[in-house]
Scaffold this active site. Structure first.
Site, PDB file in Angstrom:
ATOM      1  N   HIS A  78      -6.353   3.411  12.630  1.00  0.00           N
ATOM      2  CA  HIS A  78      -6.150   4.829  12.933  1.00  0.00           C
ATOM      3  C   HIS A  78      -7.338   5.399  13.698  1.00  0.00           C
ATOM      4  CE1 HIS A  78      -2.385   5.283  10.838  1.00  0.00           C
ATOM      5  NE2 HIS A  78      -2.882   4.629   9.810  1.00  0.00           N
ATOM      6  N   CYS A 102      -5.419   5.956   5.207  1.00  0.00           N
ATOM      7  CA  CYS A 102      -5.228   4.777   4.363  1.00  0.00           C
ATOM      8  C   CYS A 102      -6.559   4.095   4.112  1.00  0.00           C
ATOM      9  CB  CYS A 102      -4.252   3.815   5.044  1.00  0.00           C
ATOM     10  SG  CYS A 102      -3.957   2.301   4.133  1.00  0.00           S
ATOM     11  N   SER A 151       4.643   1.375   9.860  1.00  0.00           N
ATOM     12  CA  SER A 151       5.533   1.436   8.700  1.00  0.00           C
ATOM     13  C   SER A 151       6.536   2.567   8.803  1.00  0.00           C
ATOM     14  CB  SER A 151       4.718   1.552   7.398  1.00  0.00           C
ATOM     15  OG  SER A 151       4.067   0.328   7.116  1.00  0.00           O
ATOM     16  N   CYS A 168      -5.619   0.339   6.153  1.00  0.00           N
ATOM     17  CA  CYS A 168      -5.457   0.361   7.620  1.00  0.00           C
ATOM     18  C   CYS A 168      -6.453   1.323   8.245  1.00  0.00           C
ATOM     19  CB  CYS A 168      -4.038   0.775   7.978  1.00  0.00           C
ATOM     20  SG  CYS A 168      -2.769  -0.127   7.086  1.00  0.00           S
ATOM     21  N   GLU A 212       0.850  -1.177   0.000  1.00  0.00           N
ATOM     22  CA  GLU A 212       0.000   0.000   0.000  1.00  0.00           C
ATOM     23  C   GLU A 212       0.889   1.231   0.000  1.00  0.00           C
ATOM     24  OE1 GLU A 212      -3.091   2.655   0.028  1.00  0.00           O
ATOM     25  OE2 GLU A 212      -3.150   0.503  -0.345  1.00  0.00           O
ATOM     26  N   CYS A 229       3.079  -0.379   4.506  1.00  0.00           N
ATOM     27  CA  CYS A 229       1.927   0.468   4.211  1.00  0.00           C
ATOM     28  C   CYS A 229       2.410   1.911   4.186  1.00  0.00           C
ATOM     29  CB  CYS A 229       0.814   0.292   5.236  1.00  0.00           C
ATOM     30  SG  CYS A 229      -0.668   1.234   4.802  1.00  0.00           S
ATOM     31  N   ARG A 250       0.254  -4.276  11.274  1.00  0.00           N
ATOM     32  CA  ARG A 250       1.647  -4.058  10.898  1.00  0.00           C
ATOM     33  C   ARG A 250       2.521  -3.662  12.083  1.00  0.00           C
ATOM     34  NH1 ARG A 250      -1.777  -3.202   6.956  1.00  0.00           N
ATOM     35  NH2 ARG A 250      -1.220  -3.776   4.825  1.00  0.00           N
ATOM     36  N   CYS A 275       0.165   4.863   5.191  1.00  0.00           N
ATOM     37  CA  CYS A 275       0.132   5.166   6.626  1.00  0.00           C
ATOM     38  C   CYS A 275       1.370   5.955   7.051  1.00  0.00           C
ATOM     39  CB  CYS A 275       0.053   3.875   7.431  1.00  0.00           C
ATOM     40  SG  CYS A 275      -1.538   3.043   7.305  1.00  0.00           S
TER      41      CYS A 275
END
Length: 576
Positions: free
Chosen positions: A68, A61, A511, A64, A14, A555, A488, A558
């Site tokens: 968040h 995102c 990430s 994800c 992503e 990701c 993640r 993110c």
């Protein structure tokens, strides 16, 4: 001088990630990780209502999303020292678990398995031998010669048409590919089956969250999911039992397909258990809270340094000073103005793009990534930390978490038997080890998802229908940190609220920890460090780079967000 290899963009992730490596004698000598997008959410949130922050941040995102939202409401609740009703915690926990299960299934089968599986080779497989192999690994109900033959016929039509669809642009025939045709056919079949089971997890999220992606049922202080076991327009027993059915089906897939497949691939690529370790400091935070205050959790958190499990130190609760006081971010090699290392509450976000050298390569002494460099305090220094399922599994194992120990020991025993060599916990600190840790985490969460459901139903059965504790904002300044162990890894949102409005907001995401560029001291981030010493058989087709980077499940949406390099507005979107 060896020619640098640039992979830009890294696909099957992503967002937009650029990896630059320097090969030497068939191995990687140096590496640079560059995030190619910028996130401006922090600036967008300044001056807004804290109650609304989660609606904005989950749009960082499209993958994800729930994570968040969860971290954001927890951040504001932490600032207010606000308790969350038990029902709301359980509803959030079920969403968290279902999202993690969806994410882990998609990551292995649809984003990273093709680094190890030669799809075209599956055409040479004997479906009956594949069925016999599958039966020796698992009693999964959809393993059978007729099933494998049907998939092989479907695949044959793809290949003969010249349009491989989702299997296009793979490194078919690459010298690093070594699975037998029967294993490749098994993996392709499960790839297609996984599409259905990840959807079931998503359905559970949508029932509770109102929609998916971007759930609508959160609120600072709880959830807006009305609970009434006897009303057709609320979360009633019919919907609850349908959610349980979905979770049980996904659990069966995880236990009988996902975990055995990962173990088999780890065994057949056992030489890779020595590659990809990189940064061996690990950070995980506790999650799935079991009380209203966030002091008791079903998933443990903590730190490990130097890959030594005996160094484990727990993070015990929301707002734990050990976590809150020891996080910093550095921008020495990040495209932001300045050269500082600061606590998230003290940060600013001022973009400053300087590009690459004239030959298109990274400026080693300058700035080269939109990602900041998060660090955690160890003694008198700040060091990079690897986050993700591997960190959570190692921390859980070191702390004696019952389910984690059970499934780690079982997986390593099976892997050792298949590989013909003793494989211990240390081997998880590798490229395939990250995949196995993620599968083990999915096992643990699939069990705990059912537990959260049972606790919710039991509590409703006792007559408790509370779902919300309204917030009240005081005059003056308050600060909060909300964390969540996302698929993640460790995600934290940091808010500074002044007179009921957001003064500063920072997101330190998984990430970002892993994609981190070098810091002031030249310490590499986990992506960069994990590539050093890895083999690279064909620099023109750097499959091995993808294998290790994909093992982190990047990701970049993110870690960063998008802006024109010249700082010009690309699009304006009106929300709320």
């Amino acid at each position: 001088m060896a020619k640098r290899v640039v992979v830009d963009p890294i696909t099957r992730i992503e967002g937009h990630l650029r990896i630059e490596v320097l090969p030497e004698n068939g191995y990687i000598k140096d590496a640079y990780s560059s995030a190619q997008m910028w996130r401006g959410i922090e600036i967008i949130l300044q001056g807004r209502e804290p109650d609304d922050a989660w609606m904005f941040t989950q749009r960082i995102c499209g993958v994800c999303t729930t994570v968040h939202a969860i971290a954001s409401v927890r951040s504001v609740e932490n600032a207010l020292n606000l308790e969350v009703p038990y029902n709301a915690q359980m509803i959030r926990n079920i969403i968290i678990a279902a999202h993690a299960l969806h994410d882990h299934i998609v990551h292995f089968y649809h984003l990273s398995a093709l680094d190890w599986v030669d799809v075209v080779s599956a055409l040479k497989a004997d479906p009956h031998k594949t069925a016999k192999l599958a039966e020796s690994i698992s009693d999964w109900k959809l393993n059978g010669a007729s099933v494998f033959k049907a998939v092989q016929e479907k695949l044959k039509k793809f290949v003969e048409s010249g349009q491989l669809g989702p299997f296009a642009n793979g490194y078919w025939g690459h010298p690093a590919m070594k699975l037998p045709p029967e294993v490749n056919l098994l993996a392709v079949t499960h790839y297609l089956q996984a599409l259905d089971y990840q959807r079931k997890a998503d359905m559970a999220i949508a029932i509770l969250g109102g929609k998916n992606p971007h759930i609508q049922n959160l609120a600072v202080g709880g959830v807006s999911t009305a609970v009434n076991p006897d009303h057709e327009a609320t979360l009633n027993m019919e919907r609850l039992y349908y959610i349980k059915q979905l979770l049980e089906e996904v659990r069966e897939f995880v236990h009988k397909v996902y975990v055995p497949d990962v173990i088999a691939i780890c065994a057949l690529y056992k030489e890779w258990l020595q590659y990809g370790r990189g940064v061996d400091n690990y950070l995980a935070v506790p999650d799935l809270p079991q009380d209203t205050k966030g002091e008791v959790f079903d998933l443990p958190g903590g730190t490990i340094f130097g890959g030594d499990l005996s160094t484990v130190k727990p993070i015990k609760r929301f707002g734990d000073p050990y976590f809150v006081e020891n996080v910093r971010e550095c921008i020495a090699h990040s495209w932001y103005k300045g050269d500082w290392t600061r606590h998230p509450w003290e940060e600013e976000t001022v973009p400053y793009y300087t590009g690459f050298k004239p030959d298109g390569t990274v400026d080693e002494k300058g700035k080269y990534s939109w990602a900041k460099a998060p660090r955690f305090k160890r003694g008198n220094e700040y060091v990079p930390m690897q986050v993700g399922p591997l960190a959570q599994v190692l921390v859980g194992y070191a702390l004696g978490h019952e389910l984690t120990r059970k499934y780690v020991d079982r997986a390593l025993s099976t892997l050792s038997s298949l590989a013909g060599v003793k494989v211990d916990v240390d081997a998880l600190q590798s490229t395939p080890g990250r995949h196995l840790a993620r599968a083990i985490r999915a096992q643990v969460i699939s069990d705990l998802a059912i537990k959260q459901w049972e606790q919710l139903v039991d509590n409703i059965g006792r007559g408790d229908l509370e779902i919300y504790n309204p917030p009240s904002y005081p005059a003056g300044e308050i600060r909060g940190c909300g964390f969540h162990e996302a698929p993640r890894g460790t995600l934290s949102h940091w808010c500074v609220i002044e007179n009921g409005k957001i003064k500063n907001y920072q997101c330190v995401v998984p990430s970002t920890w892993n994609v981190s560029p070098r810091d002031t001291k030249g310490q590499m981030g986990p992506y960069e460090a994990s590539l050093i010493g890895n083999p690279i058989a064909d620099p023109e087709r750097p499959l091995e780079v993808l294998r290790t980077i994909h093992s982190f499940d990047p990701c970049l949406a993110c870690a960063v967000h998008v802006i024109d390099p010249k700082g010009e507005e690309i699009v304006k979107v009106k929300v709320l």
